[in-house]
Write a protein that holds these residues in place. Structure first.
Motif, mmCIF file in Angstrom:
data_model
loop_
_atom_site.group_PDB
_atom_site.id
_atom_site.type_symbol
_atom_site.label_atom_id
_atom_site.label_comp_id
_atom_site.label_asym_id
_atom_site.label_seq_id
_atom_site.Cartn_x
_atom_site.Cartn_y
_atom_site.Cartn_z
ATOM 1 N N SER A 1 4.534 -19.422 -8.883
ATOM 2 C CA SER A 1 4.632 -18.762 -7.865
ATOM 3 C C SER A 1 3.540 -19.572 -6.634
ATOM 4 O O SER A 1 1.977 -20.108 -6.947
ATOM 5 N N PRO A 2 4.276 -19.526 -5.555
ATOM 6 C CA PRO A 2 3.255 -20.619 -4.659
ATOM 7 C C PRO A 2 1.685 -19.555 -3.979
ATOM 8 O O PRO A 2 1.147 -19.912 -3.615
ATOM 9 N N THR A 3 1.908 -17.835 -4.815
ATOM 10 C CA THR A 3 0.958 -17.339 -4.159
ATOM 11 C C THR A 3 0.723 -17.192 -5.845
ATOM 12 O O THR A 3 -0.314 -16.605 -5.832
ATOM 13 N N TYR A 4 0.511 -17.836 -6.634
ATOM 14 C CA TYR A 4 0.021 -17.866 -8.340
ATOM 15 C C TYR A 4 -2.092 -17.609 -8.602
ATOM 16 O O TYR A 4 -2.567 -18.226 -7.441
ATOM 17 N N GLY A 5 -2.584 -16.713 -9.288
ATOM 18 C CA GLY A 5 -3.775 -16.278 -9.148
ATOM 19 C C GLY A 5 -4.215 -15.771 -7.699
ATOM 20 O O GLY A 5 -5.700 -15.793 -7.682
ATOM 21 N N GLN A 6 -3.585 -15.497 -6.741
ATOM 22 C CA GLN A 6 -4.614 -15.148 -5.352
ATOM 23 C C GLN A 6 -3.966 -12.671 -5.563
ATOM 24 O O GLN A 6 -2.729 -12.405 -6.696
ATOM 25 N N TRP A 7 -4.447 -12.477 -5.142
ATOM 26 C CA TRP A 7 -4.536 -11.409 -5.161
ATOM 27 C C TRP A 7 -4.765 -10.264 -3.839
ATOM 28 O O TRP A 7 -4.751 -11.088 -2.774
ATOM 29 N N VAL A 8 -4.424 -9.113 -3.949
ATOM 30 C CA VAL A 8 -4.697 -7.931 -3.206
ATOM 31 C C VAL A 8 -4.759 -7.068 -3.370
ATOM 32 O O VAL A 8 -4.620 -6.515 -4.272
ATOM 33 N N GLY A 9 -5.423 -6.169 -2.728
ATOM 34 C CA GLY A 9 -6.729 -4.775 -2.529
ATOM 35 C C GLY A 9 -6.099 -3.929 -2.126
ATOM 36 O O GLY A 9 -6.725 -4.288 -0.141
ATOM 37 N N TYR A 10 -5.832 -2.486 -2.081
ATOM 38 C CA TYR A 10 -6.084 -1.504 -1.099
ATOM 39 C C TYR A 10 -6.413 -0.465 -1.620
ATOM 40 O O TYR A 10 -6.632 0.064 -2.165
ATOM 41 N N GLU A 11 -7.391 0.465 -0.489
ATOM 42 C CA GLU A 11 -7.795 1.868 -0.709
ATOM 43 C C GLU A 11 -6.533 2.660 -1.151
ATOM 44 O O GLU A 11 -6.147 3.153 -0.489
ATOM 45 N N LEU A 12 -6.680 3.727 -2.220
ATOM 46 C CA LEU A 12 -6.155 4.455 -2.446
ATOM 47 C C LEU A 12 -6.626 5.513 -2.369
ATOM 48 O O LEU A 12 -7.341 5.014 -3.218
ATOM 49 N N SER A 13 -6.299 6.883 -2.055
ATOM 50 C CA SER A 13 -7.010 8.189 -2.250
ATOM 51 C C SER A 13 -5.668 9.229 -1.961
ATOM 52 O O SER A 13 -4.973 9.126 -1.712
ATOM 53 N N ALA A 14 -7.239 10.391 -2.427
ATOM 54 C CA ALA A 14 -5.870 11.455 -2.297
ATOM 55 C C ALA A 14 -6.014 12.161 -0.874
ATOM 56 O O ALA A 14 -4.788 12.823 -0.079
ATOM 57 N N GLU A 15 -6.695 11.535 -0.032
ATOM 58 C CA GLU A 15 -6.620 11.664 1.401
ATOM 59 C C GLU A 15 -6.211 10.301 1.907
ATOM 60 O O GLU A 15 -4.837 11.511 3.012
ATOM 61 N N ASN A 16 -6.048 9.831 1.329
ATOM 62 C CA ASN A 16 -4.826 9.094 3.011
ATOM 63 C C ASN A 16 -2.983 8.766 1.776
ATOM 64 O O ASN A 16 -2.239 8.593 2.465
ATOM 65 N N GLY A 17 -2.742 8.893 0.547
ATOM 66 C CA GLY A 17 -1.691 9.248 0.023
ATOM 67 C C GLY A 17 -1.306 8.346 -0.017
ATOM 68 O O GLY A 17 0.783 7.822 0.172
ATOM 69 N N ARG A 18 -1.519 6.953 0.070
ATOM 70 C CA ARG A 18 -0.992 5.697 -0.377
ATOM 71 C C ARG A 18 -1.118 5.231 -0.819
ATOM 72 O O ARG A 18 -1.388 5.889 -2.010
ATOM 73 N N GLN A 19 0.358 3.939 -1.847
ATOM 74 C CA GLN A 19 0.745 4.072 -2.916
ATOM 75 C C GLN A 19 1.213 2.880 -2.827
ATOM 76 O O GLN A 19 1.636 2.185 -1.784
ATOM 77 N N LEU A 20 0.650 1.527 -4.002
ATOM 78 C CA LEU A 20 1.004 0.502 -3.930
ATOM 79 C C LEU A 20 2.206 0.008 -4.837
ATOM 80 O O LEU A 20 2.014 0.611 -6.099
ATOM 81 N N LEU A 21 3.442 -0.468 -4.948
ATOM 82 C CA LEU A 21 3.631 -1.275 -5.344
ATOM 83 C C LEU A 21 3.305 -2.576 -6.094
ATOM 84 O O LEU A 21 3.866 -2.770 -5.556
ATOM 85 N N VAL A 22 3.583 -2.682 -7.327
ATOM 86 C CA VAL A 22 3.164 -4.138 -8.569
ATOM 87 C C VAL A 22 4.155 -3.991 -9.071
ATOM 88 O O VAL A 22 4.630 -3.785 -9.897
ATOM 89 N N PRO A 23 5.014 -5.136 -8.433
ATOM 90 C CA PRO A 23 6.918 -5.793 -9.270
ATOM 91 C C PRO A 23 5.229 -6.060 -10.807
ATOM 92 O O PRO A 23 4.979 -6.721 -11.216
ATOM 93 N N GLN A 24 6.419 -5.990 -11.628
ATOM 94 C CA GLN A 24 6.596 -7.000 -13.131
ATOM 95 C C GLN A 24 6.435 -8.869 -12.608
ATOM 96 O O GLN A 24 6.369 -9.317 -11.302
ATOM 97 N N GLY A 25 5.507 -9.361 -13.470
ATOM 98 C CA GLY A 25 4.658 -10.368 -13.366
ATOM 99 C C GLY A 25 3.194 -10.683 -12.546
ATOM 100 O O GLY A 25 3.103 -11.264 -12.244
ATOM 101 N N PHE A 26 3.014 -9.288 -12.053
ATOM 102 C CA PHE A 26 1.651 -8.789 -11.174
ATOM 103 C C PHE A 26 0.724 -9.167 -12.358
ATOM 104 O O PHE A 26 0.546 -7.021 -13.104
ATOM 105 N N LEU A 27 -0.241 -8.533 -12.264
ATOM 106 C CA LEU A 27 -1.502 -8.190 -13.454
ATOM 107 C C LEU A 27 -1.984 -6.978 -12.348
ATOM 108 O O LEU A 27 -2.418 -6.683 -10.562
ATOM 109 N N HIS A 28 -2.365 -5.625 -12.676
ATOM 110 C CA HIS A 28 -2.457 -4.334 -11.741
ATOM 111 C C HIS A 28 -4.068 -4.384 -12.636
ATOM 112 O O HIS A 28 -4.819 -3.755 -14.347
ATOM 113 N N GLY A 29 -4.721 -3.554 -11.653
ATOM 114 C CA GLY A 29 -6.191 -2.747 -11.809
ATOM 115 C C GLY A 29 -6.756 -2.383 -10.468
ATOM 116 O O GLY A 29 -6.176 -2.437 -9.450
#
Ligand SMILES: Cc1cn([C@H]2C[C@H](O)[C@@H](COP(=O)(O)OP(=O)(O)O[C@H]3O[C@H](C)C(=O)[C@H](O)[C@H]3O)O2)c(=O)[nH]c1=O
Length: 188
Positions: free
Chosen positions: A93-121
C-alpha cells in the motif's frame, strides 16, 4: 441521516449518524444496513463487541485478525471518550504504516470504520470508557495478532502526555512493524 467523511487512508471512514434530540435526551440509529448500503458500505457484520476500560490511559492495540478471519470493524464509544486509531498494514500500500486517529465519544457519537488490512487500537480519555464495535468475522484466537502501540516506524501520537498507559501483557509484549510480516496485501 448519516454523515460520512473519508480519511487519508483509503477505506477508513468517519461516520456520524444523526441524533434526534428532545427534552429526554436523544435517539440515534447507530447502524442501519440499508442506509450503509446507500453509501456503498455493504459489510456483513456478524459479531458485536463491547469492552469497558476503567482507567484513563487504558490502551488496547494495535490489533488485527489475519486471513481467513480478517475483520472489518465499525467502532463507536458508548460511554466516556477515546482516541481511536487505524494503521494501514496492507503490504504494497502507498500508505503502508501510516495512521489516522479520531476522538470518539458518547457525546460526539462519531464512529470509525476500520477495514480488513488495518491495525486497530484506542486509548481512553475518560474513566469507565465503553467501546462498542461490530466485526465482519468471528473471533479467531489463532488469527489474533498485535503490533506495538509505540512502534517507532508508525509513530502514533496517542496524546498521552503525562497519563500513565495501562496495557495488557499481550500488548506490552507485542513486536514492531519491523518484526511484522503482513498477512494483508494491498489490492486497489
Ligand atoms: C477480541 C475478543 C476477545 N475475546 C476474549 C479473549 C480474552 O480472554 C478476552 C480479552 O481479549 P483481549 O485482551 O484480546 O481484548 P482487547 O485487548 O480488548 O482486544 C480487542 O481490542 C482491540 C482494540 C480490537 O480491535 C480487537 O477487537 C481486540 O483485539 O476476551 C473474545 O472472547 N472474543 C473476542 O472477539
Amino acid at each position: 441521516m448519516l454523515d460520512i467523511k473519508h480519511t487519508k487512508l483509503s477505506g477508513v471512514l468517519l461516520l456520524t449518524p444523526r441524533r434526534f434530540g428532545d427534552a429526554r435526551g436523544f435517539f440515534s440509529e447507530t447502524w442501519n444496513r440499508a442506509r450503509m448500503a446507500e453509501h456503498g458500505i455493504t459489510i456483513d457484520f456478524v459479531q458485536d463487541n463491547h469492552s469497558v476500560s476503567a482507567q484513563i490511559g487504558t490502551l488496547r492495540g494495535l490489533h488485527f485478525q489475519s486471513p481467513p478471519h480478517a475483520q472489518d470493524k465499525l467502532v463507536r464509544c458508548g460511554r466516556g471518550a477515546l482516541f481511536d486509531v487505524a494503521v494501514d498494514a496492507r503490504a504494497g500500500s502507498p500508505t503502508y504504516g501510516q495512521w489516522v486517529g479520531y476522538e470518539l465519544s458518547a457525546e460526539n457519537g462519531r464512529q470509525l470504520l476500520v477495514p480488513q488490512g488495518f491495525l486497530h487500537g484506542f486509548v481512553t480519555r475518560e474513566p469507565d470508557t465503553e467501546i462498542c464495535y461490530k466485526c465482519s468475522d468471528y473471533y479467531a484466537p489463532e488469527c489474533d495478532g498485535a503490533v506495538r502501540f509505540d512502534c517507532p516506524q508508525i509513530g502514533i501520537d496517542w496524546g498521552l502526555r503525562d497519563t500513565a498507559t495501562v496495557l495488557s501483557d499481550k500488548d506490552a509484549a507485542a513486536g514492531t512493524l519491523a518484526d511484522f510480516n503482513s498477512p494483508f496485501v494491498w489490492a486497489e
